[in-house]
Scaffold this active site. Sequence first.
Site, PDB file in Angstrom:
ATOM      1  N   LYS A  72       2.889  -2.766  -7.339  1.00  0.00           N
ATOM      2  CA  LYS A  72       4.240  -2.571  -7.843  1.00  0.00           C
ATOM      3  C   LYS A  72       5.263  -3.406  -7.088  1.00  0.00           C
ATOM      4  O   LYS A  72       6.165  -3.960  -7.685  1.00  0.00           O
ATOM      5  CB  LYS A  72       4.637  -1.093  -7.754  1.00  0.00           C
ATOM      6  CG  LYS A  72       6.035  -0.804  -8.275  1.00  0.00           C
ATOM      7  CD  LYS A  72       6.192  -1.244  -9.734  1.00  0.00           C
ATOM      8  CE  LYS A  72       7.602  -1.068 -10.233  1.00  0.00           C
ATOM      9  NZ  LYS A  72       7.791  -1.689 -11.566  1.00  0.00           N
ATOM     10  N   GLU A  88      10.165 -13.298 -20.247  1.00  0.00           N
ATOM     11  CA  GLU A  88       9.851 -11.919 -19.848  1.00  0.00           C
ATOM     12  C   GLU A  88       8.806 -11.317 -20.782  1.00  0.00           C
ATOM     13  O   GLU A  88       7.875 -10.653 -20.334  1.00  0.00           O
ATOM     14  CB  GLU A  88      11.120 -11.080 -19.830  1.00  0.00           C
ATOM     15  CG  GLU A  88      10.928  -9.600 -19.566  1.00  0.00           C
ATOM     16  CD  GLU A  88      10.213  -9.289 -18.256  1.00  0.00           C
ATOM     17  OE1 GLU A  88      10.070 -10.200 -17.403  1.00  0.00           O
ATOM     18  OE2 GLU A  88       9.749  -8.141 -18.106  1.00  0.00           O
ATOM     19  N   TRP A 141      -3.822  -1.850  -1.421  1.00  0.00           N
ATOM     20  CA  TRP A 141      -3.853  -3.094  -2.203  1.00  0.00           C
ATOM     21  C   TRP A 141      -4.329  -4.139  -1.205  1.00  0.00           C
ATOM     22  O   TRP A 141      -3.620  -4.493  -0.263  1.00  0.00           O
ATOM     23  CB  TRP A 141      -2.467  -3.432  -2.743  1.00  0.00           C
ATOM     24  CG  TRP A 141      -2.441  -4.648  -3.594  1.00  0.00           C
ATOM     25  CD1 TRP A 141      -2.965  -4.782  -4.846  1.00  0.00           C
ATOM     26  CD2 TRP A 141      -1.886  -5.925  -3.269  1.00  0.00           C
ATOM     27  NE1 TRP A 141      -2.752  -6.050  -5.331  1.00  0.00           N
ATOM     28  CE2 TRP A 141      -2.097  -6.777  -4.382  1.00  0.00           C
ATOM     29  CE3 TRP A 141      -1.224  -6.439  -2.168  1.00  0.00           C
ATOM     30  CZ2 TRP A 141      -1.667  -8.098  -4.413  1.00  0.00           C
ATOM     31  CZ3 TRP A 141      -0.788  -7.752  -2.188  1.00  0.00           C
ATOM     32  CH2 TRP A 141      -1.018  -8.569  -3.291  1.00  0.00           C
ATOM     33  N   GLU A 147       0.570  -9.661 -17.719  1.00  0.00           N
ATOM     34  CA  GLU A 147       0.253  -8.831 -16.554  1.00  0.00           C
ATOM     35  C   GLU A 147      -0.423  -7.511 -16.923  1.00  0.00           C
ATOM     36  O   GLU A 147      -1.062  -6.901 -16.071  1.00  0.00           O
ATOM     37  CB  GLU A 147       1.478  -8.591 -15.700  1.00  0.00           C
ATOM     38  CG  GLU A 147       2.588  -7.789 -16.331  1.00  0.00           C
ATOM     39  CD  GLU A 147       3.731  -7.539 -15.344  1.00  0.00           C
ATOM     40  OE1 GLU A 147       3.484  -7.414 -14.148  1.00  0.00           O
ATOM     41  OE2 GLU A 147       4.869  -7.482 -15.798  1.00  0.00           O
ATOM     42  N   HIS A 152       7.692 -30.571 -27.368  1.00  0.00           N
ATOM     43  CA  HIS A 152       7.383 -31.600 -26.355  1.00  0.00           C
ATOM     44  C   HIS A 152       6.067 -31.306 -25.659  1.00  0.00           C
ATOM     45  O   HIS A 152       5.958 -31.435 -24.442  1.00  0.00           O
ATOM     46  CB  HIS A 152       8.546 -31.677 -25.358  1.00  0.00           C
ATOM     47  CG  HIS A 152       9.866 -31.941 -26.007  1.00  0.00           C
ATOM     48  ND1 HIS A 152      10.256 -33.183 -26.443  1.00  0.00           N
ATOM     49  CD2 HIS A 152      10.850 -31.088 -26.387  1.00  0.00           C
ATOM     50  CE1 HIS A 152      11.444 -33.105 -27.019  1.00  0.00           C
ATOM     51  NE2 HIS A 152      11.832 -31.846 -26.996  1.00  0.00           N
ATOM     52  N   LYS A 175       5.149  -9.840 -19.514  1.00  0.00           N
ATOM     53  CA  LYS A 175       4.682  -8.484 -19.837  1.00  0.00           C
ATOM     54  C   LYS A 175       3.280  -8.523 -20.420  1.00  0.00           C
ATOM     55  O   LYS A 175       2.405  -7.763 -20.031  1.00  0.00           O
ATOM     56  CB  LYS A 175       5.650  -7.811 -20.824  1.00  0.00           C
ATOM     57  CG  LYS A 175       6.979  -7.427 -20.248  1.00  0.00           C
ATOM     58  CD  LYS A 175       6.969  -6.177 -19.391  1.00  0.00           C
ATOM     59  CE  LYS A 175       6.789  -6.337 -17.925  1.00  0.00           C
ATOM     60  NZ  LYS A 175       7.620  -7.161 -17.120  1.00  0.00           N
ATOM     61  N   ASN A 209       0.697  -0.255   6.319  1.00  0.00           N
ATOM     62  CA  ASN A 209       1.146  -1.063   5.184  1.00  0.00           C
ATOM     63  C   ASN A 209       1.815  -2.292   5.786  1.00  0.00           C
ATOM     64  O   ASN A 209       2.688  -2.169   6.638  1.00  0.00           O
ATOM     65  CB  ASN A 209       2.139  -0.280   4.324  1.00  0.00           C
ATOM     66  CG  ASN A 209       2.651  -1.107   3.149  1.00  0.00           C
ATOM     67  OD1 ASN A 209       2.002  -2.063   2.734  1.00  0.00           O
ATOM     68  ND2 ASN A 209       3.811  -0.750   2.633  1.00  0.00           N
ATOM     69  N   GLY A 210       1.396  -3.485   5.367  1.00  0.00           N
ATOM     70  CA  GLY A 210       1.988  -4.717   5.901  1.00  0.00           C
ATOM     71  C   GLY A 210       0.896  -5.736   6.172  1.00  0.00           C
ATOM     72  O   GLY A 210      -0.266  -5.546   5.806  1.00  0.00           O
ATOM     73  N   ARG A 246       1.368   1.677  -6.102  1.00  0.00           N
ATOM     74  CA  ARG A 246       1.691   0.656  -5.094  1.00  0.00           C
ATOM     75  C   ARG A 246       0.461  -0.131  -4.697  1.00  0.00           C
ATOM     76  O   ARG A 246       0.548  -1.194  -4.087  1.00  0.00           O
ATOM     77  CB  ARG A 246       2.283   1.322  -3.854  1.00  0.00           C
ATOM     78  CG  ARG A 246       3.642   1.946  -4.033  1.00  0.00           C
ATOM     79  CD  ARG A 246       3.984   2.830  -2.870  1.00  0.00           C
ATOM     80  NE  ARG A 246       4.155   2.039  -1.676  1.00  0.00           N
ATOM     81  CZ  ARG A 246       5.346   1.693  -1.176  1.00  0.00           C
ATOM     82  NH1 ARG A 246       6.437   2.083  -1.794  1.00  0.00           N
ATOM     83  NH2 ARG A 246       5.450   0.979  -0.089  1.00  0.00           N
ATOM     84  N   CYS A 294       0.851  -1.200   0.000  1.00  0.00           N
ATOM     85  CA  CYS A 294       0.000   0.000   0.000  1.00  0.00           C
ATOM     86  C   CYS A 294       0.883   1.245   0.000  1.00  0.00           C
ATOM     87  O   CYS A 294       2.082   1.182   0.205  1.00  0.00           O
ATOM     88  CB  CYS A 294      -0.858  -0.004   1.254  1.00  0.00           C
ATOM     89  SG  CYS A 294      -1.769  -1.545   1.462  1.00  0.00           S
TER      90      CYS A 294
HETATM   91  C1  AGP Z   1       7.224  -7.270 -13.083  1.00  0.00           C
HETATM   92  O1  AGP Z   1       6.665  -6.729 -14.276  1.00  0.00           O
HETATM   93  C2  AGP Z   1       6.195  -7.557 -12.038  1.00  0.00           C
HETATM   94  N1  AGP Z   1       5.522  -6.355 -11.692  1.00  0.00           N
HETATM   95  C3  AGP Z   1       6.688  -8.369 -10.870  1.00  0.00           C
HETATM   96  O2  AGP Z   1       6.897  -9.660 -11.376  1.00  0.00           O
HETATM   97  C4  AGP Z   1       7.999  -7.922 -10.193  1.00  0.00           C
HETATM   98  O3  AGP Z   1       9.085  -8.109 -11.067  1.00  0.00           O
HETATM   99  C5  AGP Z   1       8.227  -8.808  -8.960  1.00  0.00           C
HETATM  100  O4  AGP Z   1       7.162  -8.586  -8.068  1.00  0.00           O
HETATM  101  C6  AGP Z   1       9.563  -8.543  -8.258  1.00  0.00           C
HETATM  102  O5  AGP Z   1       9.604  -7.217  -7.800  1.00  0.00           O
HETATM  103  P1  AGP Z   1      11.027  -6.626  -7.328  1.00  0.00           P
HETATM  104  O6  AGP Z   1      11.919  -6.621  -8.531  1.00  0.00           O
HETATM  105  O7  AGP Z   1      10.715  -5.242  -6.835  1.00  0.00           O
HETATM  106  O8  AGP Z   1      11.560  -7.514  -6.252  1.00  0.00           O
END
Ligand code: AGP
Length: 624
Positions: free
Chosen positions: A619, A497, A74, A504, A520, A501, A100-101, A27, A2
Amino acid sequence: MCGIVGYVGPRPVTELLLDGLRRLEYRGYDSSGIAVMTDGTMRISRAVGRIAQLAEQVEPTQCRATIGIGHTRWATHGRPSEENAHPHLGGTGEVVLVHNGVIENYRDLKAKLQAKGFVFQSETDTEVIAHLIAEQLHAAQAETKKATGPEQIRDALLEVIRRSVAQLRGTYGLLVMFRDWPDTLFAARLGSPLVIGIGAKEHFVASDGSALAGKTDKIVYLADHQFAAITNESLDVHHREDGVINHDVHALNWDVTDVELSGYDHYMLKEIHEQPESVANTMRGRLSEEEGTAVFGGLNLSPKDLRDVKRIVLTACGTSWHSALVGEYLFEELAHIPVEVEYASELRYRNPPMSDDTLVFAITQSGETADTLAALREMKRKGHPTLAICNVVGSTIAKEADGGVYLHAGPEIGVASTKAYTSQCAALAMLALYFGRLRHLSYSDGRKMIDQLRQLPSKIEQALQADQHVKQIAKRYSDCGNFLYLGRHFNFPTALEGALKLKEISYIHAEGYPAAEMKHGPIALVDERTPSVFVMPRGFIYDKVMSNLEEIKARGGPVIAIAEEGDDRVGQIADDVVFIPQVDEWLQPIVSVIPLQLLAYHIAVLRGCDVDKPRNLAKSVTVE
Ligand code: AGP
């Protein structure tokens, strides 16, 4: 995770809180709220949805206030709703706080508080903290009544908070206000970041520095088990056991332009286009032509220590785990060091046999990812040297590792990581070169690699020229429901990767595989509406990848190829081709990912998705 903001000073607080929350919306963004003190009255506004919805609810009377706290959520416990949005009240309103936590023992504490007559309004773990503080406040009435001056009162209230959080199991970044003492903010931290900005007769608080850019250039990082009492003119930091401590003041090197859109439609697009500069910043001051190697200032391990390293473990989550896979190829090829790549969420609970000469890297953009932090702590517990590759100065993982490499990529606001990924890969390339030059690479090998690294920003710039071409390709495939991403060797992680992208931000199902692996099983997925994206710049296995491409085409699957400029074969077979400039194989992951970032971005925009704040995501995942 958050977003938390707070302010105390001479200025109207409400707009400052809303502006800070807008900066932190990446966040977490399912609901939000603010609490301000005005004319001795606590006024709270909360809303489901974005900060814009909250701003509509703010009342004029709140605009006179000059102290307040805010939160963007969040959801971890309890669905997104106005009742579950922060701030939460304790007792009958004598305490208000944002958090936050995650509190792991909140159910037991809630039951005990309810048995004592406390009435709960929400499903959250946070409200438990608010009532705990109210309970301790009631128990400390004698102390607060006999406290004579403001300092004694602040100390008594800090003690109330200390006693309360001592009952918690879990993590918290807390900002607390007391209705009857309306001139002070109280902060407490364990496991969730809090920074305090220092101004002229004013103070700011936030869960990360991006909310403070342009407001102050001096910040204090609150550390675990620390508490702070904050007024417009005073900042007292206490440690749980050690009492009052002298806090270090750090420079905040971000300015407003770092956290603004600067004319782009989305932060993600801005950050994709920032990559020539962000990769240059990652390499700045670290390439030595004279020594034919990379140089680092923060490894805190001697060349001898590093020469004695016989094995490397790279641990991370998500996109950072993909850069770790690139790192595996780099260290093996350039330094001939065996490498294991581990999901942090798995490594923290596994007990792999690891020799003492194993070096562990934690790779993380935010420096706050709970699983990566836990894995780092587990590796330190076993006595292994640890290095962090991180983008946020002063973050928890950066501070707890024995040393490391900062990316200097600037704040990454888009939830989908782009510039941090390419900067992580660039940092790993420099580290692999450095380790290789400590072992067997010659000066001339090193010089050639330094020259290639120096050209990276311009190569990325060239790759970005394909933006509009990629946008046209996106239009042809934005309604597809499944994608395959395929690559080999250095570009197998690139395929993973690219798939992440797309997943997500466009919510389309996509899977990355080693190109040969699709024979396979996954090739069964191929049909005319399942595009396969081949990452296939020229290299020693180009012909093998071309065979895989032809196998897909033979089954009617459309193919999008990411290929090297000058490749005149691939266009005869693939349905669409995006060309990238030629770079040596060890640097291909940094350039070949650019069109994949753009493809995901344009498809997501065409599908009307919220590119910077994708559903269900945040994030930085500071919960487990
Ligand atoms: C990446 O596009 C994602 N938002 C997510 O996988 C992110 O890479 C992952 O949560 C790790 O975050 P960090 O690099 O801040 O540790």
